[in-house]
Motif scaffolding. Structure first.
Motif, PDB file in Angstrom:
ATOM      1  N   LEU A 226       0.848  -1.195   0.000  1.00 51.33           N
ATOM      2  CA  LEU A 226       0.000   0.000   0.000  1.00 51.33           C
ATOM      3  C   LEU A 226       0.887   1.251   0.000  1.00 51.33           C
ATOM      4  O   LEU A 226       1.123   1.885   1.027  1.00 51.33           O
ATOM      5  CB  LEU A 226      -0.927  -0.018   1.212  1.00 51.33           C
ATOM      6  CG  LEU A 226      -1.897  -1.207   1.288  1.00 51.33           C
ATOM      7  CD1 LEU A 226      -2.703  -1.161   2.585  1.00 51.33           C
ATOM      8  CD2 LEU A 226      -2.836  -1.244   0.080  1.00 51.33           C
ATOM      9  N   ALA A 228       0.408   4.233  -1.177  1.00 55.83           N
ATOM     10  CA  ALA A 228      -0.255   5.501  -0.811  1.00 55.83           C
ATOM     11  C   ALA A 228      -0.357   5.638   0.713  1.00 55.83           C
ATOM     12  O   ALA A 228      -0.296   6.758   1.241  1.00 55.83           O
ATOM     13  CB  ALA A 228      -1.643   5.564  -1.448  1.00 55.83           C
ATOM     14  N   GLU A 231       3.042   6.752   1.895  1.00 62.22           N
ATOM     15  CA  GLU A 231       3.246   8.188   1.626  1.00 62.22           C
ATOM     16  C   GLU A 231       2.494   9.045   2.640  1.00 62.22           C
ATOM     17  O   GLU A 231       2.951  10.122   3.019  1.00 62.22           O
ATOM     18  CB  GLU A 231       2.799   8.516   0.199  1.00 62.22           C
ATOM     19  CG  GLU A 231       3.783   7.969  -0.837  1.00 62.22           C
ATOM     20  CD  GLU A 231       3.272   8.016  -2.269  1.00 62.22           C
ATOM     21  OE1 GLU A 231       4.038   7.615  -3.170  1.00 62.22           O
ATOM     22  OE2 GLU A 231       2.112   8.428  -2.497  1.00 62.22           O
ATOM     23  N   ALA A 249      -6.485   6.422   2.213  1.00 62.78           N
ATOM     24  CA  ALA A 249      -5.542   6.011   1.155  1.00 62.78           C
ATOM     25  C   ALA A 249      -5.605   4.504   0.935  1.00 62.78           C
ATOM     26  O   ALA A 249      -5.539   4.030  -0.204  1.00 62.78           O
ATOM     27  CB  ALA A 249      -4.122   6.431   1.537  1.00 62.78           C
ATOM     28  N   ALA A 250      -5.753   3.752   2.025  1.00 67.26           N
ATOM     29  CA  ALA A 250      -5.820   2.287   1.891  1.00 67.26           C
ATOM     30  C   ALA A 250      -7.042   1.886   1.081  1.00 67.26           C
ATOM     31  O   ALA A 250      -6.950   1.097   0.128  1.00 67.26           O
ATOM     32  CB  ALA A 250      -5.858   1.646   3.283  1.00 67.26           C
ATOM     33  N   SER A 253      -6.728   2.644  -2.548  1.00 67.38           N
ATOM     34  CA  SER A 253      -5.667   1.929  -3.287  1.00 67.38           C
ATOM     35  C   SER A 253      -6.122   0.587  -3.845  1.00 67.38           C
ATOM     36  O   SER A 253      -5.408  -0.010  -4.632  1.00 67.38           O
ATOM     37  CB  SER A 253      -4.493   1.591  -2.372  1.00 67.38           C
ATOM     38  OG  SER A 253      -4.039   2.666  -1.683  1.00 67.38           O
ATOM     39  N   VAL A 254      -7.235   0.063  -3.348  1.00 67.78           N
ATOM     40  CA  VAL A 254      -7.593  -1.315  -3.724  1.00 67.78           C
ATOM     41  C   VAL A 254      -8.909  -1.336  -4.494  1.00 67.78           C
ATOM     42  O   VAL A 254      -9.741  -0.439  -4.350  1.00 67.78           O
ATOM     43  CB  VAL A 254      -7.695  -2.231  -2.469  1.00 67.78           C
ATOM     44  CG1 VAL A 254      -6.377  -2.238  -1.703  1.00 67.78           C
ATOM     45  CG2 VAL A 254      -8.840  -1.834  -1.559  1.00 67.78           C
ATOM     46  N   ASP A 255      -9.061  -2.385  -5.296  1.00 62.93           N
ATOM     47  CA  ASP A 255     -10.287  -2.528  -6.086  1.00 62.93           C
ATOM     48  C   ASP A 255     -10.703  -3.999  -6.080  1.00 62.93           C
ATOM     49  O   ASP A 255     -10.674  -4.673  -7.106  1.00 62.93           O
ATOM     50  CB  ASP A 255     -10.018  -2.034  -7.514  1.00 62.93           C
ATOM     51  CG  ASP A 255     -11.295  -1.957  -8.318  1.00 62.93           C
ATOM     52  OD1 ASP A 255     -12.383  -1.967  -7.704  1.00 62.93           O
ATOM     53  OD2 ASP A 255     -11.202  -1.915  -9.560  1.00 62.93           O
ATOM     54  N   LYS A 268     -13.210  -3.163   0.449  1.00 59.42           N
ATOM     55  CA  LYS A 268     -12.531  -1.867   0.249  1.00 59.42           C
ATOM     56  C   LYS A 268     -12.636  -1.026   1.529  1.00 59.42           C
ATOM     57  O   LYS A 268     -11.655  -0.430   1.976  1.00 59.42           O
ATOM     58  CB  LYS A 268     -13.237  -1.154  -0.928  1.00 59.42           C
ATOM     59  CG  LYS A 268     -12.454  -0.102  -1.646  1.00 59.42           C
ATOM     60  CD  LYS A 268     -13.261   0.301  -2.884  1.00 59.42           C
ATOM     61  CE  LYS A 268     -12.763   1.587  -3.484  1.00 59.42           C
ATOM     62  NZ  LYS A 268     -11.424   1.508  -4.050  1.00 59.42           N
TER      63      LYS A 268
END
Ligand SMILES: Cc1cc2nc3c(=O)[nH]c(=O)nc-3n(C[C@H](O)[C@H](O)[C@H](O)COP(=O)(O)OP(=O)(O)OC[C@H]3O[C@@H](n4cnc5c(N)ncnc54)[C@H](O)[C@@H]3O)c2cc1C
Length: 284
Positions: A226, A228, A231, A249-250, A253-255, A268
């Motif tokens: 992850l 993002a 960061e 952000a987590a 970041s995922v789909d 998600k």
């Protein structure tokens, strides 16, 4: 269901095991703890003509702790990780993750190498390997090679291993004593595969996070790093605002896809909550 017929070999050296795997044109399979392979045989998801049992390769059962990190032999079992008191300081994130792997009986047989080679996208060990930037040592007919964990997982149940290659070791970089970490998993029952889990660590300097690493399982076709989230953490104090940014952000970041266990939207949201909880645990 009964298993399909297969030949069986139980070599006493790695070179013999490699030669046996190479002898069947990609149709032989290594057998470690059998906790994933045997069900796959029963369901006819795998039908190898030869099983190469690795249980006599005692050199693959070592746990080595050195200044440059922790090396797990491929045949190290979950139980052996949990029983090794040294690992609680040498790699507490690994131990926290393995505490979530399967049930008592499976932990007595299942191995770290088997888990990596099986490459279930919801398995804990692959997530730890990717998050911690582990190196995977393998050996095949062409000799030994090392694969970065980030390149090892190529999709659900798919890895960079060639059919004649045996995974021999997983090398985790050294873990500084003051490092902060968190591992949070949500599954229907303890010991089931994760619906989602998050794992992270960072070092602290002047009250701010440095060298943040974060990863997730159960929310993609392989274990995910992850970036993002990392960061959002690096250079910041782990306060409410940073935690909220990392959680968002987590999720962003995922789909994950919908499946019979949960909708993609649920996973998600869940991975964000897992990151939030892991960060609170790390900060505490
Ligand atoms: C009910 C149940 C619940 C479970 N829950 C979890 C869970 O929550 N989290 C989790 O991570 N796992 C879970 N597992 C899986 C378990 O952790 C297994 O131990 C693991 O997936 C495979 O390890 P194994 O040693 O049994 O490998 P095996 O089943 O023997 O082999 C698995 C695959 O890896 C290959 N392989 C094995 N070793 C090597 C090697 N050294 N080199 C090359 N290829 C190799 C085999 O050919 C096979 O394709 C669960 C299993 C069951 C049955």
């Amino acid at each position: 269901m009964k298993l399909p017929p297969f030949e069986y070999a139980c070599p006493t050296s790695i070179s013999e095991a490699v030669a046996l795997l190479a002898s069947h044109d990609g149709d032989a399979k290594a057998l470690a703890g059998g906790q994933s392979l045997v069900p796959m045989l029963a369901f006819r998801v795998a039908q190898p003509s030869l099983l190469v049992d690795l249980r006599k390769l005692t050199e693959l059962r070592r746990i080595t702790i050195a200044p440059d990190g922790v090396t797990l032999g491929a045949m190290v079992r979950w139980r052996e990780i949990l029983d090794d008191a040294r690992l609680r300081t040498a790699h507490p994130l690994l131990v926290a993750a393995v505490e979530h792997v399967a049930h008592y009986q499976i932990r007595n047989r299942g191995t770290v190498g088997g888990s990596m080679a099986h490459a279930d996208p919801a398995a804990e060990m692959p997530g730890i390997a990717v998050t911690c930037e582990a190196e995977i040592a393998v050996v095949g007919k062409a000799g030994p090679r090392t694969i970065a964990a980030a390149d090892f997982f190529q999709g659900p149940l798919m890895t960079a291993l060639a059919p004649d290659e045996i995974l021999t070791e997983i090398r985790l970089p050294a873990w500084p004593a003051q490092r902060r970490f968190g591992f949070q998993e949500f599954s229907r029952r303890r010991g089931d595969f994760a619906l989602a889990a998050a794992m992270l660590f960072y070092d602290e300097a002047g009250g701010k996070a440095r060298n943040a690493h974060a990863g997730a399982i159960g929310v993609g076709d392989r274990p995910l790093r992850l970036v993002a989230v990392e960061e959002a953490l690096d250079g910041n104090a782990i306060d409410e605002a940073t935690i909220a940014r990392a959680e968002a952000a987590a999720s962003a970041s995922v789909d994950p896809a919908d499946d019979i266990h949960a909708s993609g939207a649920y996973r998600k949201a869940l991975v964000g909550v897992m990151v939030e909880r892991a960060l609170r645990a790390a900060a505490a």
